[in-house]
Each structure stands twice: as structure tokens, then as C-alpha cells.
Design a protein around this motif. Structure first.
Motif, PDB file in Angstrom:
ATOM      1  N   GLN A   1       0.837  -1.188   0.000  1.00  0.00           N
ATOM      2  CA  GLN A   1       0.000   0.000   0.000  1.00  0.00           C
ATOM      3  C   GLN A   1       0.875   1.242   0.000  1.00  0.00           C
ATOM      4  O   GLN A   1       1.910   1.294   0.674  1.00  0.00           O
ATOM      5  CB  GLN A   1      -0.922   0.013   1.231  1.00  0.00           C
ATOM      6  N   VAL A   2       0.488   2.245  -0.764  1.00  0.00           N
ATOM      7  CA  VAL A   2       1.226   3.497  -0.869  1.00  0.00           C
ATOM      8  C   VAL A   2       0.370   4.620  -0.277  1.00  0.00           C
ATOM      9  O   VAL A   2      -0.813   4.717  -0.581  1.00  0.00           O
ATOM     10  CB  VAL A   2       1.551   3.811  -2.349  1.00  0.00           C
ATOM     11  N   GLN A   3       0.973   5.432   0.563  1.00  0.00           N
ATOM     12  CA  GLN A   3       0.302   6.621   1.095  1.00  0.00           C
ATOM     13  C   GLN A   3       0.839   7.837   0.351  1.00  0.00           C
ATOM     14  O   GLN A   3       2.053   7.976   0.174  1.00  0.00           O
ATOM     15  CB  GLN A   3       0.537   6.772   2.600  1.00  0.00           C
ATOM     16  N   LEU A   4      -0.071   8.725  -0.064  1.00  0.00           N
ATOM     17  CA  LEU A   4       0.302   9.831  -0.942  1.00  0.00           C
ATOM     18  C   LEU A   4      -0.153  11.170  -0.373  1.00  0.00           C
ATOM     19  O   LEU A   4      -1.271  11.278   0.141  1.00  0.00           O
ATOM     20  CB  LEU A   4      -0.337   9.629  -2.314  1.00  0.00           C
ATOM     21  N   VAL A   5       0.702  12.184  -0.506  1.00  0.00           N
ATOM     22  CA  VAL A   5       0.373  13.538  -0.063  1.00  0.00           C
ATOM     23  C   VAL A   5       0.768  14.519  -1.164  1.00  0.00           C
ATOM     24  O   VAL A   5       1.957  14.635  -1.499  1.00  0.00           O
ATOM     25  CB  VAL A   5       1.101  13.897   1.244  1.00  0.00           C
ATOM     26  N   GLU A   6      -0.228  15.205  -1.709  1.00  0.00           N
ATOM     27  CA  GLU A   6       0.018  16.195  -2.753  1.00  0.00           C
ATOM     28  C   GLU A   6       0.311  17.567  -2.149  1.00  0.00           C
ATOM     29  O   GLU A   6      -0.184  17.895  -1.068  1.00  0.00           O
ATOM     30  CB  GLU A   6      -1.197  16.330  -3.690  1.00  0.00           C
ATOM     31  N   SER A   7       1.091  18.361  -2.865  1.00  0.00           N
ATOM     32  CA  SER A   7       1.368  19.737  -2.468  1.00  0.00           C
ATOM     33  C   SER A   7       1.733  20.548  -3.696  1.00  0.00           C
ATOM     34  O   SER A   7       1.951  19.987  -4.776  1.00  0.00           O
ATOM     35  CB  SER A   7       2.508  19.783  -1.442  1.00  0.00           C
ATOM     36  N   GLY A   8       1.802  21.869  -3.510  1.00  0.00           N
ATOM     37  CA  GLY A   8       2.234  22.742  -4.591  1.00  0.00           C
ATOM     38  C   GLY A   8       1.135  23.518  -5.278  1.00  0.00           C
ATOM     39  O   GLY A   8       1.410  24.351  -6.152  1.00  0.00           O
ATOM     40  N   GLY A   9      -0.103  23.267  -4.901  1.00  0.00           N
ATOM     41  CA  GLY A   9      -1.197  24.011  -5.504  1.00  0.00           C
ATOM     42  C   GLY A   9      -1.228  25.443  -5.016  1.00  0.00           C
ATOM     43  O   GLY A   9      -0.488  25.832  -4.112  1.00  0.00           O
ATOM     44  N   GLY A  10      -2.092  26.235  -5.626  1.00  0.00           N
ATOM     45  CA  GLY A  10      -2.230  27.622  -5.209  1.00  0.00           C
ATOM     46  C   GLY A  10      -3.020  28.418  -6.216  1.00  0.00           C
ATOM     47  O   GLY A  10      -3.632  27.868  -7.134  1.00  0.00           O
ATOM     48  N   LEU A  11      -3.010  29.735  -6.022  1.00  0.00           N
ATOM     49  CA  LEU A  11      -3.706  30.670  -6.904  1.00  0.00           C
ATOM     50  C   LEU A  11      -2.688  31.314  -7.837  1.00  0.00           C
ATOM     51  O   LEU A  11      -1.709  31.918  -7.370  1.00  0.00           O
ATOM     52  CB  LEU A  11      -4.403  31.739  -6.068  1.00  0.00           C
ATOM     53  N   VAL A  12      -2.907  31.162  -9.133  1.00  0.00           N
ATOM     54  CA  VAL A  12      -2.003  31.734 -10.135  1.00  0.00           C
ATOM     55  C   VAL A  12      -2.827  32.445 -11.194  1.00  0.00           C
ATOM     56  O   VAL A  12      -4.058  32.329 -11.218  1.00  0.00           O
ATOM     57  CB  VAL A  12      -1.127  30.656 -10.786  1.00  0.00           C
ATOM     58  N   GLN A  13      -2.132  33.137 -12.087  1.00  0.00           N
ATOM     59  CA  GLN A  13      -2.804  33.832 -13.172  1.00  0.00           C
ATOM     60  C   GLN A  13      -2.663  33.053 -14.480  1.00  0.00           C
ATOM     61  O   GLN A  13      -1.776  32.199 -14.621  1.00  0.00           O
ATOM     62  CB  GLN A  13      -2.216  35.232 -13.338  1.00  0.00           C
ATOM     63  N   SER A  25       4.849   7.335   0.597  1.00  0.00           N
ATOM     64  CA  SER A  25       5.468   6.454   1.576  1.00  0.00           C
ATOM     65  C   SER A  25       4.917   5.055   1.344  1.00  0.00           C
ATOM     66  O   SER A  25       3.824   4.882   0.830  1.00  0.00           O
ATOM     67  CB  SER A  25       5.165   6.918   2.994  1.00  0.00           C
ATOM     68  N   GLY A  26       5.708   4.063   1.699  1.00  0.00           N
ATOM     69  CA  GLY A  26       5.295   2.694   1.449  1.00  0.00           C
ATOM     70  C   GLY A  26       6.296   1.990   0.556  1.00  0.00           C
ATOM     71  O   GLY A  26       6.965   2.609  -0.273  1.00  0.00           O
ATOM     72  N   ARG A  27       6.363   0.700   0.723  1.00  0.00           N
ATOM     73  CA  ARG A  27       7.396  -0.069   0.055  1.00  0.00           C
ATOM     74  C   ARG A  27       7.178  -0.227  -1.437  1.00  0.00           C
ATOM     75  O   ARG A  27       8.107  -0.546  -2.160  1.00  0.00           O
ATOM     76  CB  ARG A  27       7.501  -1.452   0.694  1.00  0.00           C
ATOM     77  N   THR A  28       5.947  -0.031  -1.908  1.00  0.00           N
ATOM     78  CA  THR A  28       5.647  -0.367  -3.302  1.00  0.00           C
ATOM     79  C   THR A  28       5.746   0.820  -4.244  1.00  0.00           C
ATOM     80  O   THR A  28       5.494   0.676  -5.430  1.00  0.00           O
ATOM     81  CB  THR A  28       4.235  -0.965  -3.399  1.00  0.00           C
TER      82      THR A  28
END
Length: 122
Positions: A1-13, A25-28
Motif C-alpha cells: 500500500q502506498v500513502q500519498l500527499v500532494e502539495s504545490g497548488g495555489g492561486l495563479v494567473q 510512503s510505502g514499500r511499493t
């Protein structure tokens, strides 16, 4: 099983660029294909791009071909989505997910992250 965390979004033009990250995270992770998706309000979740476990092969939706680039760094357990020339219609929550093979079939993906909001103003 893989645990995922997204980042980097925001408000742009309109016309700006953003790079999204998906930390795993996770072995696979290093043996999983990884994909990026988005979901706008009132719309179904949409496939954007996927990359093979090695990073050598990728698939893209026609709507983002030439503007978005997917890449991964297995040494950092991270997959990226570089988004250029952003448009207001790119506004959505962006998700990453893992799959056992490289595919654009959303049903093959599991281990979804919580998403990161991207808003593109006109």
C-alpha cells in the motif's frame, strides 16, 4: 500500500506555471505506476498523466499534452506534475494515485492522496 500527499497548488494567473508534488510512503512506490488527475466542481475526476515505475514511459490526456509534464524521482519517493501555460479551465483539485501498471484507466488507480487545489484566475 502506498500513502500519498500532494502539495504545490495555489492561486495563479493565466499563463503562469506551477509544479505539483506527490510525496509517497510505502514499500511499493518504486514499483508502482503513478498518475495525476483533477476534479473540477460539478465534474467527474479526469485523467491527466501517468508515468511508469521506471519513469521512462508516460501517457497524457489530449487536454494537457504539450503543457503538462509528469516525472518521478524514486530516490525521493516523489512524483511531479509540471504545469505550464495555465488556463482558467485548469482550475480544479489535483490528485495523485498509484497503479500496478502504466495506464490511463482511472479504475486501475488506488491509494489516492487528499488533493491540492489549483486556481487559475483570468
Amino acid at each position: 500500500q502506498v500513502q500519498l500527499v500532494e502539495s504545490g497548488g495555489g492561486l495563479v494567473q493565466t499563463g503562469d506555471s506551477l509544479r505539483l508534488s506527490c510525496a509517497a510512503s510505502g514499500r511499493t512506490f518504486s514499483k508502482s505506476a503513478m498518475g495525476w488527475f483533477r476534479q473540477a466542481p460539478g465534474k467527474e475526476r479526469e485523467f491527466l498523466a501517468a508515468v511508469s515505475w521506471s519513469g521512462v514511459s508516460a501517457k497524457y490526456a489530449d487536454s494537457v499534452m504539450g503543457r503538462f509534464t509528469i516525472a518521478r524521482d524514486n530516490s525521493q519517493n516523489t512524483v511531479y506534475l509540471q504545469m505550464n501555460t495555465l488556463k482558467p479551465e485548469d482550475t480544479a483539485v489535483y490528485y495523485c494515485a498509484a497503479a500496478p501498471v502504466l495506464t490511463n484507466n482511472i479504475g486501475a488507480f488506488g491509494s489516492w492522496g487528499q488533493g491540492t487545489q489549483v486556481t487559475v484566475s483570468s
